[in-house]
Write an enzyme that holds these catalytic residues in place. Structure first.
Site, short mmCIF file in Angstrom:
data_model
loop_
_atom_site.label_atom_id
_atom_site.label_comp_id
_atom_site.label_asym_id
_atom_site.label_seq_id
_atom_site.Cartn_x
_atom_site.Cartn_y
_atom_site.Cartn_z
N LYS A 13 127.95 85.52 79.12
CA LYS A 13 126.85 85.63 79.88
C LYS A 13 125.58 84.45 79.66
O LYS A 13 124.85 83.87 80.02
CB LYS A 13 126.20 86.78 79.33
CG LYS A 13 126.62 87.44 80.15
CD LYS A 13 126.34 89.46 80.07
CE LYS A 13 126.30 89.89 78.24
NZ LYS A 13 126.47 89.98 77.50
N ARG A 88 121.42 97.43 79.40
CA ARG A 88 122.45 97.24 79.60
C ARG A 88 122.72 99.54 78.97
O ARG A 88 123.87 99.72 78.46
CB ARG A 88 122.09 97.14 76.93
CG ARG A 88 123.05 95.98 76.75
CD ARG A 88 122.83 95.58 75.57
NE ARG A 88 124.08 95.58 74.31
CZ ARG A 88 123.55 93.64 74.55
NH1 ARG A 88 122.49 92.81 75.64
NH2 ARG A 88 124.98 93.29 74.11
N ARG A 128 133.64 82.39 66.99
CA ARG A 128 132.66 82.54 67.36
C ARG A 128 131.76 83.04 66.02
O ARG A 128 130.74 82.46 65.08
CB ARG A 128 131.40 83.02 68.04
CG ARG A 128 129.97 83.23 68.48
CD ARG A 128 129.89 84.13 69.48
NE ARG A 128 128.60 85.56 69.44
CZ ARG A 128 128.82 86.42 70.29
NH1 ARG A 128 128.63 85.48 71.75
NH2 ARG A 128 128.45 87.20 70.60
N ARG A 134 127.37 84.72 62.87
CA ARG A 134 126.09 85.81 63.48
C ARG A 134 127.00 86.88 62.74
O ARG A 134 128.15 87.97 62.35
CB ARG A 134 126.60 86.40 64.91
CG ARG A 134 124.58 85.80 65.72
CD ARG A 134 125.61 86.00 67.06
NE ARG A 134 125.46 87.20 67.58
CZ ARG A 134 125.90 87.48 68.72
NH1 ARG A 134 125.12 86.92 69.93
NH2 ARG A 134 126.00 88.11 69.35
N ARG A 145 130.77 96.99 69.63
CA ARG A 145 129.57 96.29 70.46
C ARG A 145 130.93 96.79 71.65
O ARG A 145 130.62 96.93 72.79
CB ARG A 145 129.56 95.48 69.90
CG ARG A 145 128.61 95.15 69.10
CD ARG A 145 128.69 93.94 68.59
NE ARG A 145 128.36 92.01 69.38
CZ ARG A 145 128.73 91.30 69.23
NH1 ARG A 145 129.41 91.08 67.85
NH2 ARG A 145 128.38 90.24 69.94
P1 ADP Z 1 126.85 89.85 73.09
O1 ADP Z 1 126.33 89.57 74.19
O2 ADP Z 1 127.27 88.84 72.47
O3 ADP Z 1 127.05 91.73 72.60
P2 ADP Z 1 123.52 89.76 72.64
O4 ADP Z 1 123.00 89.11 71.90
O5 ADP Z 1 123.45 89.88 73.92
O6 ADP Z 1 125.23 89.69 71.70
O7 ADP Z 1 123.26 91.62 71.91
C1 ADP Z 1 122.91 91.79 70.25
C2 ADP Z 1 122.61 92.69 70.30
O8 ADP Z 1 121.47 92.80 70.25
C3 ADP Z 1 123.05 93.71 70.83
O9 ADP Z 1 124.46 94.89 70.05
C4 ADP Z 1 122.95 95.31 70.29
O10 ADP Z 1 122.17 95.42 68.72
C5 ADP Z 1 121.30 94.62 70.21
N1 ADP Z 1 120.36 94.37 71.53
C6 ADP Z 1 120.35 93.28 72.78
N2 ADP Z 1 120.08 93.55 74.22
C7 ADP Z 1 119.74 94.75 74.40
C8 ADP Z 1 119.59 95.99 74.78
N3 ADP Z 1 119.19 95.41 76.34
N4 ADP Z 1 119.27 97.71 74.45
C9 ADP Z 1 119.81 97.68 73.49
N5 ADP Z 1 120.11 97.00 72.30
C10 ADP Z 1 120.21 95.54 72.63
#
Ligand code: ADP
Length: 187
Positions: A13, A88, A128, A134, A145
């Protein structure tokens, strides 16, 4: 163009969102990036979000919704935006629709689902972890996750399907092939 990107962690994404944003000349809005920036800056919001992020759990809806609402109000997001990592869960998707309607903005045009199977996802996230270090790319956190994605985020496919906005394509191949596939499907 107002696009929501859907897909498991590691489905691409972020990468495709950057390319789409550059192509359409609109911002990519990533709640993950915004939250990591808040954590790095040590803000109150960052302090509240950190524990959930490190555990691979969703950060509280009020926090992420606040981030998105503020960002959507910026002038550069008026012509359109690419959302990466938001919504999400269904509650976030409903709030997003309400926010856009409330601000007199156009609704979401398309929800683009990058479909990648679990085995490939686990492989990519481990890669990654080595490259980017990370905090949330540790094996047990990765597993969690993916579970959170399957339970809370996957139902959004039905939400957008119900609105007639869902397009799905395989998130496998070169970055350029996938990008061209997205452009074709959203056109
Ligand atoms: P990935 O797509 O690799 O899971 P992101 O960078 O999108 O990683 O998100 C990392 C973390 O940030 C998530 O695991 C969550 O804890 C938090 N997060 C990101 N976006 C949201 C969201 N829309 N709602 C709740 N938590 C979020």
């Amino acid at each position: 163009m107002r696009i929501v990107l859907l897909g498991a962690p590691g489905s691409g994404k972020g990468t495709q969102g950057e390319k789409l944003a550059a192509h359409y000349g609109i911002p990519k809005i990533s709640t993950g990036d915004a939250l990591r920036a808040a954590v790095a800056a040590g803000t109150d919001l960052g302090k509240k979000a950190k524990a959930a992020m490190d555990a691979g759990k969703l950060v509280a809806n009020e926090i992420v919704i606040g981030i998105v609402e503020e960002r959507l109000e910026q002038p550069d997001a008026k012509p359109g935006f690419i959302l990466d990592g938001f919504p999400r869960n269904t509650a976030q998707a409903q709030v997003l629709d309400k926010l856009l309607a409330g601000h007199g903005q156009h609704p979401i045009d398309k929800a683009v689902h990058l479909a990648v199977d679990d085995e490939e996802i686990i492989h990519r996230l481990h890669d990654r972890a080595v490259k980017e270090g990370r905090h949330d790319d540790q094996p047990d956190v990765i597993r969690h996750r993916i579970e959170v994605y399957n339970e809370e985020t996957h139902p959004l496919l039905d939400y957008y399907e119900g609105q007639g906005k869902l397009v799905t394509l395989k998130g496998v191949g070169t970055v350029e092939e996938i990008f061209q596939g997205i452009l074709k499907i959203v056109a």
